[in-house]
Design a protein around this motif. Structure first.
Motif, mmCIF file in Angstrom:
data_model
loop_
_atom_site.group_PDB
_atom_site.id
_atom_site.type_symbol
_atom_site.label_atom_id
_atom_site.label_comp_id
_atom_site.label_asym_id
_atom_site.label_seq_id
_atom_site.Cartn_x
_atom_site.Cartn_y
_atom_site.Cartn_z
ATOM 1 N N PHE A 1 0.832 -1.204 0.000
ATOM 2 C CA PHE A 1 0.000 0.000 0.000
ATOM 3 C C PHE A 1 0.865 1.252 0.000
ATOM 4 C CE2 PHE A 1 -1.730 3.301 2.847
ATOM 5 C CZ PHE A 1 -2.701 3.806 2.008
ATOM 6 N N LEU A 2 1.848 1.306 0.897
ATOM 7 C CA LEU A 2 2.710 2.491 0.997
ATOM 8 C C LEU A 2 3.500 2.696 -0.284
ATOM 9 C CD1 LEU A 2 3.923 4.808 2.668
ATOM 10 C CD2 LEU A 2 5.608 3.174 3.514
ATOM 11 N N LEU A 3 4.023 1.629 -0.846
ATOM 12 C CA LEU A 3 4.830 1.755 -2.055
ATOM 13 C C LEU A 3 4.000 2.216 -3.248
ATOM 14 C CD1 LEU A 3 7.697 1.425 -3.092
ATOM 15 C CD2 LEU A 3 7.126 -0.925 -3.701
ATOM 16 N N SER A 4 2.799 1.666 -3.424
ATOM 17 C CA SER A 4 1.975 2.089 -4.564
ATOM 18 C C SER A 4 1.483 3.526 -4.402
ATOM 19 C CB SER A 4 0.800 1.133 -4.772
ATOM 20 O OG SER A 4 -0.108 1.222 -3.717
ATOM 21 N N LEU A 5 1.110 3.909 -3.167
ATOM 22 C CA LEU A 5 0.687 5.288 -2.924
ATOM 23 C C LEU A 5 1.848 6.260 -3.131
ATOM 24 C CD1 LEU A 5 -1.440 7.324 -1.952
ATOM 25 C CD2 LEU A 5 -0.685 6.838 0.385
ATOM 26 N N MET B 1 8.974 6.076 0.937
ATOM 27 C CA MET B 1 8.647 4.979 0.025
ATOM 28 C C MET B 1 8.490 3.656 0.762
ATOM 29 S SD MET B 1 8.597 6.431 -2.968
ATOM 30 C CE MET B 1 8.766 5.208 -4.219
ATOM 31 N N ASP B 2 9.320 3.415 1.757
ATOM 32 C CA ASP B 2 9.277 2.152 2.495
ATOM 33 C C ASP B 2 10.013 2.344 3.813
ATOM 34 O OD1 ASP B 2 8.647 -0.445 3.055
ATOM 35 O OD2 ASP B 2 10.038 -1.337 1.627
ATOM 36 N N PHE B 3 9.728 1.468 4.760
ATOM 37 C CA PHE B 3 10.428 1.506 6.036
ATOM 38 C C PHE B 3 10.442 0.105 6.625
ATOM 39 C CE2 PHE B 3 6.099 1.614 7.365
ATOM 40 C CZ PHE B 3 6.078 0.981 8.597
#
Length: 193
Positions: free
Chosen positions: A90-94, A163-165
């Motif tokens: 979800f976070l990456l696509s958003l 982007m990511d964590f």
């Protein structure tokens, strides 16, 4: 005729256009974050998101006089901790969609970069947190209980979009292990590994 407030109509006027422009709920659905019964995933996500702007935590919200109109804390915590939800996807696509929108607004000559940050995530008051470990802070030399938080973000030198964590634990200095009974095929188990 009196208009009823819809439960999904809780976003403030200032935030609602951004949610619609970035298609946040579509990205939530594409990451297969949905519920079978009860409050919808979109409603619970918007509720938790809006809490940040009201500077309240979930406990204070449930103590207020509007508590009966909100879901119980167990349903919110189950939603946030569900091991089969692909929160990273979800976070990456958003974030990717947001970077594309920001890229259209900036010059092609602007330098862009991925930024990686490794910082401490302190949980000194915690005792039973899953995968809690003991780390040494290299800046101060002191030890703390918690995690190392590795963050990746995109920047064009004026804006930063995460982007990511990953919250990193240590196997050598681990205080608590993983919770038993987690299905090894789920996103949550893979993230713990």
């Amino acid at each position: 005729m009196i208009e009823q407030n819809q439960p999904c109509n809780q976003l403030p006027k200032e935030i609602k256009p951004a949610f619609e422009e970035l298609h946040v709920l579509k990205h939530l659905k594409d990451a297969k974050i949905n519920k079978k019964f009860g409050y919808t995933a979109a409603y619970l996500f918007q509720l938790v998101f809006v809490l940040l702007f009201h500077q309240k935590n979930w406990f204070r919200l449930l103590e207020s006089n509007k508590a009966e109109s909100f879901p119980g804390k167990d349903s919110v915590y189950r939603f946030l901790n569900h091991t089969q939800f692909a929160w990273r996807q979800f976070l990456l696509s958003l974030s990717a969609a947001t970077v594309q929108k920001v890229g259209l607004l900036t010059s092609d000559n602007r330098v862009t970069a991925f930024i990686f940050d490794d910082s401490m995530f302190d949980r000194n008051r915690s005792k039973a947190v899953e995968l809690l470990a003991r780390f040494r802070d290299h800046a101060t030399g002191a030890y703390y209980k918690g995690f190392r938080m590795l963050t990746m973000g995109w920047s064009d030198s004026h804006s930063f979009i995460p982007m990511d964590f990953a919250l990193l634990s240590s196997t050598k200095s681990q205080i608590n292990g993983t919770t038993d009974g987690i299905d090894k095929r789920t996103h949550g188990y893979k993230r713990r590994e």
